[in-house]
Design a protein around this motif. Structure first.
Motif, PDB file in Angstrom:
ATOM      1  N   GLY A   1      -1.488   6.924  14.277  1.00  0.00           N
ATOM      2  CA  GLY A   1      -2.851   6.456  14.636  1.00  0.00           C
ATOM      3  C   GLY A   1      -3.681   5.832  13.033  1.00  0.00           C
ATOM      4  O   GLY A   1      -4.438   5.499  13.188  1.00  0.00           O
ATOM      5  N   GLN A   2      -2.839   6.340  11.994  1.00  0.00           N
ATOM      6  CA  GLN A   2      -3.157   5.944  10.765  1.00  0.00           C
ATOM      7  C   GLN A   2      -2.467   4.725  10.159  1.00  0.00           C
ATOM      8  O   GLN A   2      -2.788   4.454   8.992  1.00  0.00           O
ATOM      9  N   MET A   3      -1.557   4.102  10.670  1.00  0.00           N
ATOM     10  CA  MET A   3      -0.905   3.068  10.183  1.00  0.00           C
ATOM     11  C   MET A   3      -1.503   1.917  10.068  1.00  0.00           C
ATOM     12  O   MET A   3      -2.461   1.353  10.827  1.00  0.00           O
ATOM     13  N   LYS A   4      -1.317   0.987   9.138  1.00  0.00           N
ATOM     14  CA  LYS A   4      -2.007  -0.214   8.810  1.00  0.00           C
ATOM     15  C   LYS A   4      -1.307  -1.133   9.993  1.00  0.00           C
ATOM     16  O   LYS A   4      -0.239  -0.946  10.464  1.00  0.00           O
ATOM     17  N   TYR A   5      -2.102  -2.317  10.112  1.00  0.00           N
ATOM     18  CA  TYR A   5      -1.750  -3.328  11.147  1.00  0.00           C
ATOM     19  C   TYR A   5      -0.349  -3.920  10.953  1.00  0.00           C
ATOM     20  O   TYR A   5       0.188  -4.200   9.673  1.00  0.00           O
ATOM     21  N   GLY A   6       0.733  -3.681  11.973  1.00  0.00           N
ATOM     22  CA  GLY A   6       2.029  -4.266  11.584  1.00  0.00           C
ATOM     23  C   GLY A   6       2.897  -3.416  11.094  1.00  0.00           C
ATOM     24  O   GLY A   6       4.081  -3.840  10.886  1.00  0.00           O
TER      25      GLY A   6
ATOM     26  N   ALA B   1      -8.548   5.493  10.613  1.00  0.00           N
ATOM     27  CA  ALA B   1      -8.529   4.291   9.504  1.00  0.00           C
ATOM     28  C   ALA B   1      -7.211   3.879   9.058  1.00  0.00           C
ATOM     29  O   ALA B   1      -6.279   4.873   9.137  1.00  0.00           O
ATOM     30  N   GLU B   2      -6.997   2.604   8.894  1.00  0.00           N
ATOM     31  CA  GLU B   2      -5.730   2.147   8.506  1.00  0.00           C
ATOM     32  C   GLU B   2      -5.336   2.655   7.049  1.00  0.00           C
ATOM     33  O   GLU B   2      -5.967   2.062   6.281  1.00  0.00           O
ATOM     34  N   THR B   3      -4.379   3.489   6.988  1.00  0.00           N
ATOM     35  CA  THR B   3      -4.240   4.283   5.589  1.00  0.00           C
ATOM     36  C   THR B   3      -2.836   3.968   4.955  1.00  0.00           C
ATOM     37  O   THR B   3      -2.739   3.690   3.803  1.00  0.00           O
ATOM     38  N   TRP B   4      -1.729   3.895   5.747  1.00  0.00           N
ATOM     39  CA  TRP B   4      -0.452   3.810   5.240  1.00  0.00           C
ATOM     40  C   TRP B   4       0.541   2.638   5.666  1.00  0.00           C
ATOM     41  O   TRP B   4       0.470   2.126   6.721  1.00  0.00           O
ATOM     42  N   ALA B   5       0.981   1.864   4.587  1.00  0.00           N
ATOM     43  CA  ALA B   5       1.813   0.771   4.738  1.00  0.00           C
ATOM     44  C   ALA B   5       2.913   1.064   5.504  1.00  0.00           C
ATOM     45  O   ALA B   5       3.792  -0.014   5.847  1.00  0.00           O
ATOM     46  N   GLY B   6       3.713   2.278   5.439  1.00  0.00           N
ATOM     47  CA  GLY B   6       4.827   2.687   6.012  1.00  0.00           C
ATOM     48  C   GLY B   6       5.018   4.174   6.170  1.00  0.00           C
ATOM     49  O   GLY B   6       4.171   4.684   5.403  1.00  0.00           O
TER      50      GLY B   6
ATOM     51  N   GLY C   1       0.814  -0.913  -0.212  1.00  0.00           N
ATOM     52  CA  GLY C   1       0.099   0.126  -0.181  1.00  0.00           C
ATOM     53  C   GLY C   1       0.860   1.198  -0.011  1.00  0.00           C
ATOM     54  O   GLY C   1       2.149   1.064  -0.236  1.00  0.00           O
ATOM     55  N   GLU C   2       0.306   2.337   0.142  1.00  0.00           N
ATOM     56  CA  GLU C   2       0.966   3.668  -0.016  1.00  0.00           C
ATOM     57  C   GLU C   2       1.972   3.884   1.351  1.00  0.00           C
ATOM     58  O   GLU C   2       1.730   3.474   2.355  1.00  0.00           O
ATOM     59  N   VAL C   3       2.840   4.573   0.764  1.00  0.00           N
ATOM     60  CA  VAL C   3       4.075   4.763   1.880  1.00  0.00           C
ATOM     61  C   VAL C   3       4.134   6.577   2.062  1.00  0.00           C
ATOM     62  O   VAL C   3       4.076   6.856   1.206  1.00  0.00           O
ATOM     63  N   LEU C   4       3.892   6.823   3.296  1.00  0.00           N
ATOM     64  CA  LEU C   4       3.890   8.324   3.434  1.00  0.00           C
ATOM     65  C   LEU C   4       5.293   8.919   3.505  1.00  0.00           C
ATOM     66  O   LEU C   4       6.146   8.264   4.699  1.00  0.00           O
ATOM     67  N   VAL C   5       5.424  10.205   3.198  1.00  0.00           N
ATOM     68  CA  VAL C   5       6.880  10.678   3.284  1.00  0.00           C
ATOM     69  C   VAL C   5       6.316  12.093   3.810  1.00  0.00           C
ATOM     70  O   VAL C   5       5.883  12.751   3.216  1.00  0.00           O
ATOM     71  N   THR C   6       6.724  12.383   5.234  1.00  0.00           N
ATOM     72  CA  THR C   6       6.428  13.723   5.672  1.00  0.00           C
ATOM     73  C   THR C   6       7.601  14.695   5.534  1.00  0.00           C
ATOM     74  O   THR C   6       8.726  14.302   5.469  1.00  0.00           O
ATOM     75  N   GLY C   7       7.377  16.195   5.394  1.00  0.00           N
ATOM     76  CA  GLY C   7       8.319  16.973   5.095  1.00  0.00           C
ATOM     77  C   GLY C   7       9.134  16.592   3.638  1.00  0.00           C
ATOM     78  O   GLY C   7      10.280  16.722   3.451  1.00  0.00           O
TER      79      GLY C   7
END
Length: 330
Positions: free
Chosen positions: A234-239, A214-219, A151-157
């Protein structure tokens, strides 16, 4: 024989000033390897050390520059000989020890790594600590199970140095990258690095009373910390895992342990300064193979030693996009 260096002085009133000054080799600090520096770069820490010090600089006068690449000129260390191409990041060089904003540097050979095949000295500084940290962050996520199909990987900044390189590396490895930025004008730049979508910072920088969403980000590669990191957990997927690499949004973490206990989320601390030698070499070898050089070149702005005081001020205000490559001999 004298050579140029950016020297920071502190006056009796505690104010610092930085200027390009001629120094000699006998002024260099202790070390068993002398390097003819070719390139350096500009990181947030460099901005602090060029300016107010940020508590990082112990003694003045001081030569900042936490990264450099170049050629060994003289060595009493068995690992290196004159003519070897080397890279240095971390080990408090440029903070407690004189750094790379100089045409020559003297350091402990154990702090150096060989310049990897396929990477030039200039490209190594386009990578620098920011890119090295990005690769460590990606490696940590993959070591904890992240694969491109998750799934989607979030990059902040994402428009900063670490975020830019992380975006390019992840996209090149086949991940869907959601890039967070507070600068809407950087959207095209981030998409050019491979981001599949742009997430406005205001969507994530407010805290919520709900410990889980909601589970949103894979990493996630997080360069912000603070409220945003708390929200993202709080938005990370399980594990799933978050690699924490920075604190641009603050050092506090107003979070609960619920994401760790109910979703098995992992918060992975990424330190680039004291990273062991073998993992440094592993990261640099992967950078040489997996960071697309055309994307790297798109994030680079050139600079000289004389440009550094202004760049130091700019990076502390969030005014530097991507990576700066400093030609110390220009």
């Amino acid at each position: 024989m004298s050579f140029n260096a950016l020297v920071v002085e502190k006056n009796d009133e505690g104010k610092t000033s930085a200027s390009v000054t001629q120094i000699t080799e006998d002024q260099l600090p202790e070390g068993d390897v002398t390097v003819a520096v070719e390139y350096s770069t500009v990181n947030y820490k460099d901005g602090l050390c060029i300016g107010p010090g940020g508590g990082l600089v112990r003694n003045y006068p001081h030569v900042p520059g936490i990264d450099f690449s170049g050629t060994v000129e003289a060595s009493d260390n068995p690992k290196y000989s004159a003519g070897d191409k080397v890279v240095l990041t971390g080990w408090r060089v440029g903070e407690a020890h004189w750094g790379g904003y100089s045409q020559k540097a003297r350091v402990k050979g154990d702090w150096l790594v060989p310049l990897p095949d396929g990477l030039s000295a200039e490209q190594a500084m386009a990578v620098g600590t920011a890119g090295f940290t990005s690769m460590l962050a990606v490696m940590a996520l993959e070591d904890h199970g992240l694969t491109p199909g998750n799934g989607e990987v979030l990059v902040t900044g994402a428009a900063g140095g670490v975020g830019s390189v992380a975006t390019a590396i992840l996209a090149n490895l086949g991940y869907e990258v959601a890039a967070v930025t507070g600068r809407p004008e950087q959207a095209d730049y981030l998409k050019s690095l491979g981001a599949s979508r742009i997430v406005p910072r205001e969507e994530l920088n407010e805290t919520t009373k709900r410990p889980l969403e909601a589970e949103t980000w894979a990493g996630c590669v997080d360069a912000v910390g603070g409220d945003m990191l708390a929200r993202v957990l709080g938005q990370m997927k399980y594990g799933a895992s978050v690699s924490a690499v920075g604190l641009a949004g603050g050092a506090g973490l107003p979070a609960t342990v619920i994401p760790f206990l109910l979703r098995g989320v992992n918060l992975l601390g990424i330190d680039s300064v004291m990273q062991p030698y073998d993992n440094r070499v592993r990261a640099w070898q992967r950078i040489a193979k997996e960071l697309p050089m055309d994307k790297l070149e798109a994030m680079v702005q050139p600079a000289t030693l004389a440009d550094l005081p202004e760049l130091g001020r700019a990076i502390l205000k969030g005014g530097v996009r991507g990576r700066v490559v400093v030609d110390v001999n220009a």
